[in-house]
Design a protein around this motif. Structure first.
Motif, mmCIF file in Angstrom:
data_model
loop_
_atom_site.group_PDB
_atom_site.id
_atom_site.type_symbol
_atom_site.label_atom_id
_atom_site.label_comp_id
_atom_site.label_asym_id
_atom_site.label_seq_id
_atom_site.Cartn_x
_atom_site.Cartn_y
_atom_site.Cartn_z
ATOM 1 N N ALA A 107 -8.210 4.643 11.617
ATOM 2 C CA ALA A 107 -7.765 6.042 11.518
ATOM 3 C C ALA A 107 -6.273 6.133 11.202
ATOM 4 N N ALA A 108 -5.532 5.070 11.484
ATOM 5 C CA ALA A 108 -4.099 5.057 11.179
ATOM 6 C C ALA A 108 -3.899 4.606 9.739
ATOM 7 N N VAL A 109 -3.474 5.519 8.882
ATOM 8 C CA VAL A 109 -3.233 5.206 7.471
ATOM 9 C C VAL A 109 -1.995 4.331 7.343
ATOM 10 N N ARG A 110 -0.961 4.627 8.113
ATOM 11 C CA ARG A 110 0.223 3.786 8.183
ATOM 12 C C ARG A 110 0.962 4.060 9.481
ATOM 13 N N LEU A 111 1.730 3.066 9.926
ATOM 14 C CA LEU A 111 2.504 3.156 11.152
ATOM 15 C C LEU A 111 3.915 2.666 10.864
ATOM 16 N N ASP A 112 4.921 3.426 11.316
ATOM 17 C CA ASP A 112 6.302 3.079 10.996
ATOM 18 C C ASP A 112 7.241 3.380 12.158
ATOM 19 N N HIS A 113 8.318 2.603 12.205
ATOM 20 C CA HIS A 113 9.448 2.877 13.077
ATOM 21 C C HIS A 113 10.394 3.780 12.299
ATOM 22 N N VAL A 114 10.713 4.957 12.832
ATOM 23 C CA VAL A 114 11.569 5.918 12.149
ATOM 24 C C VAL A 114 12.657 6.376 13.122
ATOM 25 N N GLY A 115 13.442 7.340 12.680
ATOM 26 C CA GLY A 115 14.477 7.882 13.549
ATOM 27 C C GLY A 115 15.699 6.989 13.647
ATOM 28 N N SER A 116 16.619 7.384 14.497
ATOM 29 C CA SER A 116 17.922 6.713 14.568
ATOM 30 C C SER A 116 17.831 5.259 15.007
ATOM 31 N N THR A 117 16.894 4.934 15.903
ATOM 32 C CA THR A 117 16.815 3.545 16.374
ATOM 33 C C THR A 117 16.253 2.607 15.312
ATOM 34 N N SER A 118 15.764 3.157 14.207
ATOM 35 C CA SER A 118 15.265 2.318 13.110
ATOM 36 C C SER A 118 16.345 2.007 12.081
ATOM 37 N N VAL A 119 17.522 2.613 12.235
ATOM 38 C CA VAL A 119 18.616 2.421 11.277
ATOM 39 C C VAL A 119 19.596 1.398 11.836
ATOM 40 N N PRO A 120 19.718 0.230 11.213
ATOM 41 C CA PRO A 120 20.611 -0.807 11.735
ATOM 42 C C PRO A 120 22.050 -0.304 11.866
ATOM 43 N N GLY A 121 22.661 -0.619 12.997
ATOM 44 C CA GLY A 121 24.074 -0.299 13.202
ATOM 45 C C GLY A 121 24.358 1.107 13.668
ATOM 46 N N LEU A 122 23.337 1.925 13.890
ATOM 47 C CA LEU A 122 23.553 3.325 14.253
ATOM 48 C C LEU A 122 23.380 3.520 15.756
ATOM 49 N N ARG A 123 24.405 4.078 16.380
ATOM 50 C CA ARG A 123 24.266 4.461 17.789
ATOM 51 C C ARG A 123 23.247 5.583 17.891
ATOM 52 N N ALA A 124 22.528 5.604 18.996
ATOM 53 C CA ALA A 124 21.439 6.577 19.105
ATOM 54 C C ALA A 124 21.088 6.817 20.561
ATOM 55 N N LYS A 125 20.314 7.842 20.785
ATOM 56 C CA LYS A 125 19.697 8.007 22.098
ATOM 57 C C LYS A 125 18.707 6.853 22.289
ATOM 58 N N ASP A 126 18.578 6.386 23.507
ATOM 59 C CA ASP A 126 17.704 5.245 23.782
ATOM 60 C C ASP A 126 16.243 5.707 23.778
#
Length: 402
Positions: free
Chosen positions: A240-259
């Motif tokens: 049922a899952a067509v695709r699965l991805d890590h997104v958002g700020s924690t997926s961007v290398p070097g970017l501070r983000a909410k945990d």
């Protein structure tokens, strides 16, 4: 119940952890013990083993001669596979039976030596690995158990590497010190994580981040944690899952983000989350469908109408130590493509990434409440999406490559 996988290399002290968890109140399902039970005299598995390997693998007392059988299967890959085909289904069936008999509020710990080797980490809500460096495990086998060094090295080499176990671990329990130190770590894991995890799961409650926005990182643990969570989602949703991805700020290398780990699952129909079987499989993996929260995506960018929305659903982790926002979006929604575009654009464009980091830092310093964070960033996104689309056109970025 909370379904926890426990493993560690030979000589790591996994049995000590298992015993401590049982003393604290966990229901422990010991794979090694079950492996012995299913081949006891009179059991169907022993009959099948004799049919396959001959009567020489049974001693005069009618019990399985493990040394004789081991000499056969360790030297013959097909023989080992045949043995596993006999024993593994029976061990799995008994494991399910014991887990099903546990109380509804139980923390069930599956003590399974080959968890990593069998690629089973995604089957559990939490995977705990007892971590001891290889050379220390070798010393323990030789000095404390009296195993010949060559044999100890052979056994260690036949198992997963330290790196493979650490990649599979949600929790690494350091056992390079004393038994008392290990007990203390187990006690803190039990009280601080396992017990509240089970309570959240039983209540159907996902863990939430603090109301005041706080930036951390960048944390190298985000990516492997996202990979483990995506594997759990994939196991629960299947085809049922067509695709699965890590997104958002924690997926961007070097970017501070909410945990917070932001994930995205694309499905054909959001109604898949109403399937009782899917919900059960999610809960087994520590995940819950959040009702009445985050039901819409607001559109941005070219080809959209101001105020336009697309439906979505949210799945969260009940783990008190890991806040997860999983956005489940239908394939017809433009929002899933945009999430991937923004991730890849910010990764590729240092200046844009720095600008976004500055915005986030300013909002966090202002004491912004979590509930207002998304709204406060809307003007930036409205201006940024056309730039991201222009970058995609200029570079040939395509969602199929994301």
């Amino acid at each position: 119940m909370l379904w926890v996988g426990l493993s560690g290399g030979i000589g790591s002290g996994k049995s000590t952890v298992s015993a401590r968890l049982a003393r604290l109140g966990a229901v422990v399902v010991d794979s090694d013990r079950l492996a012995r039970e299913v081949v006891e005299p009179g059991m169907p598995a022993l009959t099948a083993i004799v049919e396959r390997f001959g009567p020489a693998v049974v001693g005069s007392d009618g019990a399985l001669d493990r040394a004789e059988l081991g000499a056969v299967v360790f030297a013959d890959e097909q023989a080992r596979l045949d043995l596993e085909a006999i024993t593994h289904p029976r061990i799995a069936a008994r494991t399910r039976q014991l887990a099903a008999a546990a109380p509804q509020d139980a923390v069930v710990v599956h003590d399974i030596p080959l968890l990593v080797e069998l690629d089973r980490a995604a089957d559990y809500a939490l995977t705990v690995i007892v971590d001891v460096p290889q050379e220390e495990r070798l010393r323990r086998l030789v000095d404390l158990r009296g195993v010949a060094e060559a044999e100890a090295r052979r056994r260690i080499a036949a198992q997963a590497t330290d790196e493979q176990r650490r990649a599979a671990a949600d929790v690494l329990l350091d056992n390079a010190g004393t038994v008392e130190e290990l007990h203390d770590r187990v006690d803190r894991l039990w009280a601080g994580r396992l017990v509240p995890f089970e309570a959240n799961l039983r209540a159907g409650t996902g863990s939430r981040r603090p109301e005041t926005v706080e930036l951390v990182g960048p944390d190298p643990a985000w990516r492997p944690a996202a990979a483990r969570l995506l594997a759990r989602l994939g196991g629960a949703l299947g085809s049922a899952a067509v695709r699965l991805d890590h997104v958002g700020s924690t997926s961007v290398p070097g970017l501070r983000a909410k945990d917070v780990i932001d994930l995205q699952v694309v499905v054909e129909d959001l109604a898949v989350l109403d399937d009782p079987g899917v919900r059960d499989r999610l809960r087994t993996r520590g995940l819950v469908v959040e009702e009445g929260r985050g039901r819409w995506d607001h559109a941005h960018g070219t080809g959209t109408t101001r105020g336009q929305t697309s439906p979505k659903r949210m799945v969260a982790s009940a783990d008190p130590a890991r806040v997860v926002h999983c956005h489940v979006r239908p394939g017809s929604s433009p929002a899933w493509r945009l999430a991937l575009l923004l991730r890849d654009w910010l990764t590729a464009e240092e200046g844009e990434r720095d600008a976004y980091a500055g915005l986030k830092k300013g909002l966090a310093r202002s004491g912004l409440e979590e509930s207002d964070d998304a709204t406060a960033k809307e003007p930036w996104f409205a201006a940024a999406v056309p730039r991201a689309e222009a970058w995609a056109a200029r570079t040939g970025w395509d969602v199929g490559d994301a």
